[in-house]
Motif scaffolding. Structure first.
Motif, PDB file in Angstrom:
ATOM      1  N   HIS A 134      -9.888   1.678   4.947  1.00  0.00           N
ATOM      2  CA  HIS A 134      -8.816   1.768   4.357  1.00  0.00           C
ATOM      3  C   HIS A 134      -8.026   3.122   3.746  1.00  0.00           C
ATOM      4  CE1 HIS A 134      -5.684   0.348   1.868  1.00  0.00           C
ATOM      5  NE2 HIS A 134      -5.147  -0.594   2.473  1.00  0.00           N
ATOM      6  N   VAL A 135      -7.464   3.790   3.457  1.00  0.00           N
ATOM      7  CA  VAL A 135      -7.173   4.756   3.342  1.00  0.00           C
ATOM      8  C   VAL A 135      -5.997   5.347   2.445  1.00  0.00           C
ATOM      9  CG1 VAL A 135      -6.750   7.498   3.603  1.00  0.00           C
ATOM     10  CG2 VAL A 135      -7.664   5.960   5.183  1.00  0.00           C
ATOM     11  N   SER A 136      -6.067   5.514   1.251  1.00  0.00           N
ATOM     12  CA  SER A 136      -4.934   6.196   0.398  1.00  0.00           C
ATOM     13  C   SER A 136      -4.091   6.003   1.216  1.00  0.00           C
ATOM     14  CB  SER A 136      -4.676   6.706  -0.613  1.00  0.00           C
ATOM     15  OG  SER A 136      -3.944   7.049  -1.319  1.00  0.00           O
ATOM     16  N   ASN A 137      -2.718   5.989   1.523  1.00  0.00           N
ATOM     17  CA  ASN A 137      -1.107   6.081   1.272  1.00  0.00           C
ATOM     18  C   ASN A 137      -0.692   5.609   3.287  1.00  0.00           C
ATOM     19  OD1 ASN A 137       0.308   7.219  -1.254  1.00  0.00           O
ATOM     20  ND2 ASN A 137      -0.798   9.098  -0.643  1.00  0.00           N
ATOM     21  N   ILE A 138      -2.083   5.366   4.072  1.00  0.00           N
ATOM     22  CA  ILE A 138      -1.908   4.759   4.908  1.00  0.00           C
ATOM     23  C   ILE A 138      -1.916   3.391   5.137  1.00  0.00           C
ATOM     24  CG2 ILE A 138      -3.829   5.128   7.799  1.00  0.00           C
ATOM     25  CD1 ILE A 138      -3.457   8.275   6.198  1.00  0.00           C
ATOM     26  N   GLY A 139      -3.426   3.275   4.523  1.00  0.00           N
ATOM     27  CA  GLY A 139      -3.362   1.047   4.995  1.00  0.00           C
ATOM     28  C   GLY A 139      -5.190   1.259   6.146  1.00  0.00           C
ATOM     29  N   TRP A 140      -4.987   0.609   6.320  1.00  0.00           N
ATOM     30  CA  TRP A 140      -6.180   0.102   7.385  1.00  0.00           C
ATOM     31  C   TRP A 140      -6.537   0.823   8.558  1.00  0.00           C
ATOM     32  CZ3 TRP A 140     -10.586  -0.877   5.651  1.00  0.00           C
ATOM     33  CH2 TRP A 140     -11.049  -1.741   4.983  1.00  0.00           C
ATOM     34  N   MET A 141      -6.462   2.057   9.105  1.00  0.00           N
ATOM     35  CA  MET A 141      -7.033   2.851  10.110  1.00  0.00           C
ATOM     36  C   MET A 141      -7.720   1.759  11.431  1.00  0.00           C
ATOM     37  SD  MET A 141      -7.592   6.274   8.242  1.00  0.00           S
ATOM     38  CE  MET A 141      -6.958   7.374  10.046  1.00  0.00           C
ATOM     39  N   LEU A 173      -6.837  12.436   0.757  1.00  0.00           N
ATOM     40  CA  LEU A 173      -6.501  10.849   0.799  1.00  0.00           C
ATOM     41  C   LEU A 173      -7.742  10.392   0.869  1.00  0.00           C
ATOM     42  CD1 LEU A 173      -4.106  10.659   3.608  1.00  0.00           C
ATOM     43  CD2 LEU A 173      -3.772  11.169   0.839  1.00  0.00           C
ATOM     44  N   PRO A 174      -7.721   9.208  -0.795  1.00  0.00           N
ATOM     45  CA  PRO A 174      -8.949   9.064  -0.431  1.00  0.00           C
ATOM     46  C   PRO A 174      -9.672   7.852   0.044  1.00  0.00           C
ATOM     47  CG  PRO A 174      -7.837   9.197  -2.418  1.00  0.00           C
ATOM     48  CD  PRO A 174      -6.790   9.613  -2.120  1.00  0.00           C
ATOM     49  N   LEU A 175     -10.942   7.145   0.428  1.00  0.00           N
ATOM     50  CA  LEU A 175     -10.964   6.147   1.475  1.00  0.00           C
ATOM     51  C   LEU A 175     -11.187   5.542   0.183  1.00  0.00           C
ATOM     52  CD1 LEU A 175     -12.750   5.035   3.628  1.00  0.00           C
ATOM     53  CD2 LEU A 175     -14.901   6.110   2.454  1.00  0.00           C
ATOM     54  N   GLU A 176     -10.508   4.012   0.337  1.00  0.00           N
ATOM     55  CA  GLU A 176     -10.567   2.832  -0.360  1.00  0.00           C
ATOM     56  C   GLU A 176     -11.504   1.838  -0.300  1.00  0.00           C
ATOM     57  OE1 GLU A 176      -6.079   3.884  -2.420  1.00  0.00           O
ATOM     58  OE2 GLU A 176      -6.777   2.381  -1.021  1.00  0.00           O
ATOM     59  N   ALA A 206      -8.354  -2.352  -1.573  1.00  0.00           N
ATOM     60  CA  ALA A 206      -6.868  -1.764  -0.679  1.00  0.00           C
ATOM     61  C   ALA A 206      -6.383  -1.970  -1.677  1.00  0.00           C
ATOM     62  CB  ALA A 206      -7.040  -2.422  -0.193  1.00  0.00           C
ATOM     63  N   GLY A 207      -4.931  -0.951  -1.692  1.00  0.00           N
ATOM     64  CA  GLY A 207      -3.957  -0.883  -2.634  1.00  0.00           C
ATOM     65  C   GLY A 207      -4.162  -0.906  -3.730  1.00  0.00           C
ATOM     66  N   GLN A 208      -5.184  -0.967  -4.977  1.00  0.00           N
ATOM     67  CA  GLN A 208      -5.526  -0.238  -5.763  1.00  0.00           C
ATOM     68  C   GLN A 208      -5.876   1.200  -6.574  1.00  0.00           C
ATOM     69  OE1 GLN A 208      -8.523  -2.921  -7.752  1.00  0.00           O
ATOM     70  NE2 GLN A 208      -8.297  -4.216  -5.990  1.00  0.00           N
TER      71      GLN A 208
END
Length: 202
Positions: free
Chosen positions: A83-90, A106-109, A153-155
């Protein structure tokens, strides 16, 4: 926790690979001189060498498993998604491929790892693998099992370090290797079997 010296760094990607037997050396990345999983590997070698070679059969998803023996359980495969910032789950990847992004800041969340029976594709039990994430502003979160989400995710909280380990039964036959990418330092060294892979400093 051991930290890399320098300025604050974002965690932006991770790579994992499953090799067997447990003594095999770390998987190779681009430019490394060690053989990739699936190539001839030193049967008795940890990082640094050994003697003799043994070719590993490749799994369909690129993960590697020890050659089958009648008295052992079926081979397993490892897939993982980020789950990556500004992308979501890949989408899920495997075999040492990159989960997340590099070079985009883009940080890994969060990470989700799934260990499955290689012949049926069915996920193994929740205790087959354990994943711990050190999250910005939170610290170490409790370990999650097979298919669980490590991180948030989403934080907007980056994963700063990872620890991954296999169940006792699986750790006797396999080694799980993982590495992280730092926005400042690039790909860092491989960690294995519960060791910390650190990608951020404060």
């Amino acid at each position: 926790m051991k930290r890399v010296s320098g300025a604050a760094v974002l965690a932006v990607a991770a790579a994992l690979a499953l090799c067997g037997p447990a003594a095999y050396a770390a998987p190779a990345a681009a430019g490394d001189t060690q053989p990739l999983p699936g190539e001839a590997q030193t049967a008795d070698a940890g990082p640094g060498g050994g003697s003799g070679t043994q070719a590993e059969p490749a799994q369909a998803d690129g993960a590697q498993a020890e050659p089958a023996r009648p008295d052992e359980a079926a081979a397993v495969s490892l897939s993982y998604s980020a789950h990556v910032s500004n992308i979501g789950w890949m989408g899920a990847v495997a075999g040492g491929e990159t989960a997340g992004t590099t070079g985009r800041g883009l940080p890994l969340e969060a990470l989700r790892l799934v260990l499955s029976d290689a012949s049926t594709g069915e996920p193994l039990g929740a205790d087959a693998i354990s994943v711990e994430a050190h999250v910005a502003g939170i610290g170490w979160q409790p370990a999650v099992g097979n298919g669980g989400t490590a991180g948030t995710a989403g934080q907007a909280r980056a994963v700063e370090a990872l620890r991954v380990s296999l169940s006792c039964g699986l750790s006797e036959r396999y080694t799980v290797w993982y590495r992280v990418h730092s926005a400042e330092f690039g790909w860092l060294g491989w960690a294995r079997d519960g060791a910390e892979a650190v990608c951020s400093v404060k």
